[in-house]
Write a protein that holds these residues in place. Structure first.
Motif, PDB file in Angstrom:
ATOM      1  N   ALA A  58       0.888  -1.223   0.071  1.00  0.00           N
ATOM      2  CA  ALA A  58      -0.007   0.043  -0.018  1.00  0.00           C
ATOM      3  C   ALA A  58       0.961   1.127  -0.100  1.00  0.00           C
ATOM      4  O   ALA A  58       1.993   1.265   0.159  1.00  0.00           O
ATOM      5  CB  ALA A  58      -1.042   0.077   1.221  1.00  0.00           C
ATOM      6  N   ASP A  59       0.220   2.475  -0.166  1.00  0.00           N
ATOM      7  CA  ASP A  59       1.054   3.574  -0.210  1.00  0.00           C
ATOM      8  C   ASP A  59       1.304   4.232   0.953  1.00  0.00           C
ATOM      9  O   ASP A  59       2.516   4.670   1.169  1.00  0.00           O
ATOM     10  CB  ASP A  59       0.215   4.696  -1.045  1.00  0.00           C
ATOM     11  N   GLU A 108      -3.989   2.707   0.190  1.00  0.00           N
ATOM     12  CA  GLU A 108      -3.688   2.513  -1.224  1.00  0.00           C
ATOM     13  C   GLU A 108      -4.330   3.386  -2.197  1.00  0.00           C
ATOM     14  O   GLU A 108      -5.722   3.062  -2.092  1.00  0.00           O
ATOM     15  CB  GLU A 108      -3.608   0.969  -1.484  1.00  0.00           C
ATOM     16  N   SER A 167      -5.862  -1.987  -6.411  1.00  0.00           N
ATOM     17  CA  SER A 167      -5.792  -1.198  -5.124  1.00  0.00           C
ATOM     18  C   SER A 167      -6.227  -2.118  -3.881  1.00  0.00           C
ATOM     19  O   SER A 167      -5.625  -2.050  -2.728  1.00  0.00           O
ATOM     20  CB  SER A 167      -6.566  -0.053  -5.148  1.00  0.00           C
ATOM     21  N   GLN A 185      -3.601  -4.771  -2.922  1.00  0.00           N
ATOM     22  CA  GLN A 185      -2.288  -4.173  -2.253  1.00  0.00           C
ATOM     23  C   GLN A 185      -2.673  -4.040  -0.938  1.00  0.00           C
ATOM     24  O   GLN A 185      -1.986  -4.303  -0.112  1.00  0.00           O
ATOM     25  CB  GLN A 185      -1.808  -2.714  -3.069  1.00  0.00           C
TER      26      GLN A 185
END
Length: 207
Positions: free
Chosen positions: A70-71, A92, A108, A111
């Motif tokens: 993830a971000d 994410e 998305s 993740q």
């Protein structure tokens, strides 16, 4: 507005801005990450402190590749019923043309599911993992590096760090898959929020 996006991205990681400057595709990544951060902030209390981390920078620690992770990770302490608690928000983000919405939603959510499951298993898995103390120690270090408490806070960073290391501070994990459509769609697709299957306390939101 461009400057605001750059400044907000820099609070998470300078690498996000550098990547966006090199290749246009990463400009969409930057926009998605900043919008996602704004949504996460809206969930926090007005004066709640938070440390922001770009998870690509921690891929090795999490045992994942950049394409799987993830971000954003936000670590935010708060007082609940007079007790200290650590809130972990994982997101994410995808900023896509409407034509790619199906792919964006699938990638998305996957993740996010992988990342949150890895964290939950490390911290709360049964039986307890042998490296749980290492995970708590790393979280303690991240709190020290990323959070600045306001003057007059009800607790100190040292109290928070010791509580995390000793497993005395309850940890709440919540995950979000944020999908932002940069163009309109011919279909009747609308903004939505749904639970992500097989992922505890995780949601997908489409805007």
């Amino acid at each position: 507005l461009t400057q605001r996006f750059i400044e907000d991205a820099n609070t998470i990681s300078g690498d996000v801005v550098l990547r966006a400057a090199k290749r246009g595709i990463f400009a969409s990544e930057l926009i998605g990450i900043v919008l996602s951060k704004a949504i996460l902030q809206s969930e926090m209390e007005k004066h709640q402190s938070a440390g922001w981390f770009f998870l690509d920078d921690y891929a090795t620690w999490l045992g994942l590749n950049e394409g799987q992770i993830a971000d954003i990770l936000a670590l935010s302490p708060k007082i609940v019923d007079k007790k200290l608690q650590l809130q972990m928000l994982v997101s994410e983000a995808k900023y896509y043309d409407a034509k790619g919405v199906s792919e964006a939603k699938t990638v998305s959510s996957n993740q996010l599911r992988i990342t949150v499951s890895r964290i939950q298993n490390a911290l709360f898995g049964e039986p307890g993992r042998l490296d749980r103390d290492l995970w708590l120690s790393r979280l303690s270090d991240m709190v020290n590096d990323g959070i600045e408490l306001p003057v007059g806070s009800q607790f100190t960073i040292d109290e928070l760090r010791v509580g995390i290391r000793n497993g005395e501070v309850p940890i709440e994990i919540k995950g979000y898959s944020h999908v932002f459509l940069s163009s309109s769609t011919d279909s009747a697709l609308e903004s939505e929020r749904v639970l992500i299957p097989n992922a505890m306390n995780c949601f997908q939101e489409v805007f």
